[in-house]
Every structure is written in structure tokens, then in C-alpha cells.
Design a protein around this motif. Sequence first.
Motif, PDB file in Angstrom:
ATOM      1  N   ASP A  53      10.859  38.892  71.589  1.00 25.50           N
ATOM      2  CA  ASP A  53      10.057  37.780  72.127  1.00 25.50           C
ATOM      3  C   ASP A  53      10.891  36.832  72.985  1.00 25.50           C
ATOM      4  O   ASP A  53      10.385  35.846  73.503  1.00 25.50           O
ATOM      5  N   GLY A  54      12.174  37.123  73.120  1.00 29.91           N
ATOM      6  CA  GLY A  54      13.033  36.280  73.933  1.00 29.91           C
ATOM      7  C   GLY A  54      13.582  35.074  73.212  1.00 29.91           C
ATOM      8  O   GLY A  54      14.371  34.328  73.767  1.00 29.91           O
ATOM      9  N   GLN A  55      13.153  34.868  71.956  1.00 23.30           N
ATOM     10  CA  GLN A  55      13.645  33.730  71.164  1.00 23.30           C
ATOM     11  C   GLN A  55      14.988  34.096  70.532  1.00 23.30           C
ATOM     12  O   GLN A  55      15.066  34.955  69.669  1.00 23.30           O
ATOM     13  N   VAL A  56      16.033  33.436  70.995  1.00 30.12           N
ATOM     14  CA  VAL A  56      17.367  33.724  70.465  1.00 30.12           C
ATOM     15  C   VAL A  56      17.516  33.030  69.121  1.00 30.12           C
ATOM     16  O   VAL A  56      17.284  31.827  68.998  1.00 30.12           O
ATOM     17  N   PRO A  57      17.874  33.773  68.055  1.00 35.73           N
ATOM     18  CA  PRO A  57      18.029  33.151  66.738  1.00 35.73           C
ATOM     19  C   PRO A  57      19.020  31.995  66.774  1.00 35.73           C
ATOM     20  O   PRO A  57      20.004  32.011  67.512  1.00 35.73           O
ATOM     21  N   GLU A  58      18.751  30.991  65.967  1.00 35.74           N
ATOM     22  CA  GLU A  58      19.597  29.807  65.926  1.00 35.74           C
ATOM     23  C   GLU A  58      21.031  30.146  65.557  1.00 35.74           C
ATOM     24  O   GLU A  58      21.978  29.557  66.086  1.00 35.74           O
ATOM     25  N   ARG A  59      21.194  31.119  64.673  1.00 37.85           N
ATOM     26  CA  ARG A  59      22.555  31.501  64.260  1.00 37.85           C
ATOM     27  C   ARG A  59      23.346  32.069  65.446  1.00 37.85           C
ATOM     28  O   ARG A  59      24.569  31.888  65.541  1.00 37.85           O
ATOM     29  N   VAL A  60      22.653  32.748  66.354  1.00 37.66           N
ATOM     30  CA  VAL A  60      23.326  33.299  67.533  1.00 37.66           C
ATOM     31  C   VAL A  60      23.742  32.170  68.465  1.00 37.66           C
ATOM     32  O   VAL A  60      24.852  32.170  69.006  1.00 37.66           O
ATOM     33  N   VAL A  61      22.851  31.188  68.647  1.00 41.08           N
ATOM     34  CA  VAL A  61      23.190  30.049  69.496  1.00 41.08           C
ATOM     35  C   VAL A  61      24.391  29.307  68.931  1.00 41.08           C
ATOM     36  O   VAL A  61      25.299  28.907  69.671  1.00 41.08           O
ATOM     37  N   ARG A  62      24.417  29.132  67.607  1.00 42.82           N
ATOM     38  CA  ARG A  62      25.567  28.452  66.981  1.00 42.82           C
ATOM     39  C   ARG A  62      26.840  29.250  67.177  1.00 42.82           C
ATOM     40  O   ARG A  62      27.921  28.686  67.401  1.00 42.82           O
ATOM     41  N   ALA A  63      26.731  30.580  67.090  1.00 45.28           N
ATOM     42  CA  ALA A  63      27.909  31.422  67.282  1.00 45.28           C
ATOM     43  C   ALA A  63      28.456  31.283  68.708  1.00 45.28           C
ATOM     44  O   ALA A  63      29.675  31.298  68.926  1.00 45.28           O
ATOM     45  N   VAL A  64      27.550  31.142  69.675  1.00 48.39           N
ATOM     46  CA  VAL A  64      27.973  30.970  71.059  1.00 48.39           C
ATOM     47  C   VAL A  64      28.687  29.633  71.237  1.00 48.39           C
ATOM     48  O   VAL A  64      29.751  29.554  71.862  1.00 48.39           O
ATOM     49  N   VAL A  65      28.125  28.573  70.687  1.00 48.97           N
ATOM     50  CA  VAL A  65      28.724  27.246  70.824  1.00 48.97           C
ATOM     51  C   VAL A  65      30.095  27.185  70.148  1.00 48.97           C
ATOM     52  O   VAL A  65      31.005  26.499  70.644  1.00 48.97           O
ATOM     53  N   ASP A  66      30.263  27.921  69.053  1.00 43.67           N
ATOM     54  CA  ASP A  66      31.516  27.867  68.295  1.00 43.67           C
ATOM     55  C   ASP A  66      32.531  28.912  68.744  1.00 43.67           C
ATOM     56  O   ASP A  66      33.524  29.150  68.033  1.00 43.67           O
TER      57      ASP A  66
END
Length: 505
Positions: A53-66
Motif C-alpha cells: 500500500d506504499g505505507q512504510v512501517p514506522e520501524r523502517v522509518v526509525r531505522a533510516v533516521v538512526d
Amino acid sequence: MATGRLGLEETLGALNAALGPGGPVWFKETRARHLRARDFLAPRRALQARFGDGQVPERVVRAVVDLQGPGVAPVLRCEPTPAGLALRLQRAAVFERVLGAVGAYASPGRPAAGAPRVLLHCPALRAAPRALRLSQLRAVLVADHLARAWRAHGVRVRLVPAVRDPHLSAFLQQLRVDWPAASERASAEALRSRALAEVASAGGPGALPAGVLGSVCLKELVAGRGRAAGYDPNLDRCLVTEDLLSQLAELQAAAQHPPEDGSPGPAPAPGAADSCVAVHVKHLVCGPVRAAGAPSTLTAPEYYELRLAQVRAASALKHSRDLAQDPAWTETFRVLSAATIKFEMLSKAPQGQLLLDLADSMSTKGTKSGTFVMYNCARLATLFEGYQRGVDRGLYPTFPPVSSLDFSLLREEGEWLLLFNSILPFPDLLSQTAALDAARTETVCKFLVQLSMDFSSYYNRVHILGEPRPHLFGQMFARLQLLRAVQEVLHTGLATLGLPPLSCL
């Protein structure tokens, strides 16, 4: 503060890995209007293919930021946008890391131990100087650029053929082509015996033209020895002549001996095989050159004299006087002429046809010319000379330690453009240029033109050497350090083209 060189390839690799299994998704932004909001983007369509659905899981976004790791640039934020997942770096930290170690970004890396030797063969240099065609000149310039790029990466290079005609050597020096000269021909006696044996084993030479010792079926010869890799199937029968044997003898001697050109590459370990890769730069590699507004018989020396005359005329127009008789400008004109020709010949992929418009002198003045690059090189030199004169007069303090500079003061749009599009990716670009399997000789010229355009735009908008007021010195020093990095990158890029930096124009 973290140490080690930041890398775009390392950063992109870490970003793609953080999204999980699958192909690469992220790409680096280059346009100024996009860089106002983001530095990297994972497009929405690619995310939909990866996450449904194109919704990136929050855990993935956090992994990118960190994200952390060797060479990985620090991330400020990552957030969904209509275009996709947008990422912005900690720009002040990136400025600090890069501008605090300029040398790491303005010089190429070194190859691993055991890199092969390269035998670089340019048959065009067997021509007489007054008969050298434009297409042959293109091959010569490509070969010279490859040699410089490889040597800069520590690859040991041997150049063939050695130039025996002093007039050709003098012409190459005018173009800043560094090629060895020699006065003796290699002995071909051993090869003559072997070649005649090959001809005899193929059933005899038969009726052959005068001066031809025999013929060899290359297709059968290569197939019989199991060395079809790199062979052009369009080539079949080869006529064996004394001249051809002399050329082969020189190639054989070069392949059997280490480079004598001072290449700084690592020597092979004791007992290790010292492999040699032969690269032949000729008309099968370099496309033809067509010259509009000029006779088809135009030779390379005539082309050089034409560009030299145009450079002199353009300089006289700019300075409102004829500088051709000024000895101080003679060398400058020669450098500008060589730069004009090299950027014309090398700015396009060598495999395609090249069309030159010799009647249009704009090739010596436009923003995509070698002259434009050299002009901005001189502007940078003038800037730093102006700063030093200000120091000598007591207007500015001496340059402080780089570690004390506040790079958060670099907020102008053009400053990030210079760092993110030019300084940071420069080591990767040099590696691409020096790749043995797919050398891209056009990348350096295109890069230097774009760098010069970005610098010129920034320089025209921003007053670098501001009023001598203490509260403005911090920003001035940060900007000078940025432009010092630009200058070093520019000088290194020009060196791979054999062009010296100019200090005035």
C-alpha cells in the motif's frame, strides 16, 4: 566528532538496506529546487511495489533516521511526502565532516594490492603529425586521459607506442599529452620467425601483395587457443608485414616488462602473478569526428592552430587590446587552447560520433567550454589572493584552525549545492572514470563544467570577502574553506586531463 570519509555510495547502500530485501529504491537529489526540501528520495511508486500500500512501517522509518556506519552521512529526518519518502541530512554535520578533511575528497582512492598492470596502446600515434586526423586526435586524448586517471588510482601503466617523430612529440606537448618518446624500433626477428611458422601451418601464404610476408586467419587462431574474450568477430584475415611485426614486437616487449613511467601502484607480492591487461584505443573504440565549417582534410595541428587563434581573438576582445605579442600571455593562450580542445573531444562518450562546429568561436567562450572552466579556476585563485592581500594589509585575521570554524553558518542554497553535488561525490566519480572494465572518459569534463556553473552562480550572488568586521569573519572563513575544497577538487579534475590551473585570465 566522527571520523572517516563520508560516501554517497555507502549512504545509499545503507538507506536501501534499511528498507529490507529488494532492489535499490533511494536516489540522490541533484536539482536545486528539490534540494531545498530533501537530499534523498524513495519514490512513492517504488515504495508501493515494496510495501504493497506504499505505507512504510514506522520501524523502517526509525531505522533510516538512526542509520550509522562507515561512510554513512548522518540523517536529520525522514518523512512521507506526496512524492515519496523524503530524507534530509544533518547538513551542518556533513559540512563539518567534509570540509574538515578536504584532502580525503579531493584525491582518488587507491586500488587493492595486486591490481593488474595496464598496457595502453594507441595506434593513432604511429601517424605522422601533419597527417594526424581529428578522429585519431580524439583517440590520443582519450588514451592520455585514461592513463592519467588510472595512474591517479595507483595503477601501473605502460604506454605504447613510444613516439619517435620529434614533431609529433612537440605537438603532443602543446596539447598537454604526456606520452613517452623513443628513437629505436623494437627487434622483430623472433616474432618474424614465429609469424612465418603460423603462416606455413595454415597452408602457405599463397599469392600475396608485395611486401606482405603472409596471412593469418585470426578467427581460427584465437579459437584454437581458447582466447576468444575481447576478440572482434568482424576481424578475420590479417596480412603480416614487417611493419606489423615491429608493432607487435613493441607490444610484446612492453607486456613483458614493468612500467618505466614512475606509476605509483603497488608492486605484486613475492610469488604472485603480475597480470597485464592490454587496452587498445583506436577507431573501433572511439567514434569518428566530423568538423562543420571546415574542409574534410583538416588535420589535428590545423585544428589546434584554429582554436589558438580564436582564443587569442576572444582574449583581445575581452581586454580591449591584442595580447598575442605579450610573452606573459603566451603560455596562458596555449593552456586555454588545449583546454578548449580537450573539453570538446572528451565531453561526450568516446564511442559516439562527435560533431565540431569550427566556425563558431563560442566553443571557446560558452559556459560548457574548457575556457569557462579555466576562467573559474582563475577566479578562485584571484579570490584567495585577494584574501591574502587583505591579511597583509591588516583587514582580515589569518585563517583560523579548520576545527574552530562554525559550518552551521553555511545556509545559502548554493553552498549546499557545491558540497552535495560536487565535493562529496567527487571520489566516486574518479573511481568511475578509472574503472578498467567500463572507463567513462566523459564524466570528468561534464563534472567540471557543472561545478564551474554552480560556482559561478554562487560567486555572482554572494560576496565572499565581506566588510572587515569581526562579527562577519566566522561566515567568511566558513565560506573560504568551502571554496578551498572546490578549488582542490577543480585542480584534481584538471590534472586528470593534463591541464594546469590558471591563476589569472
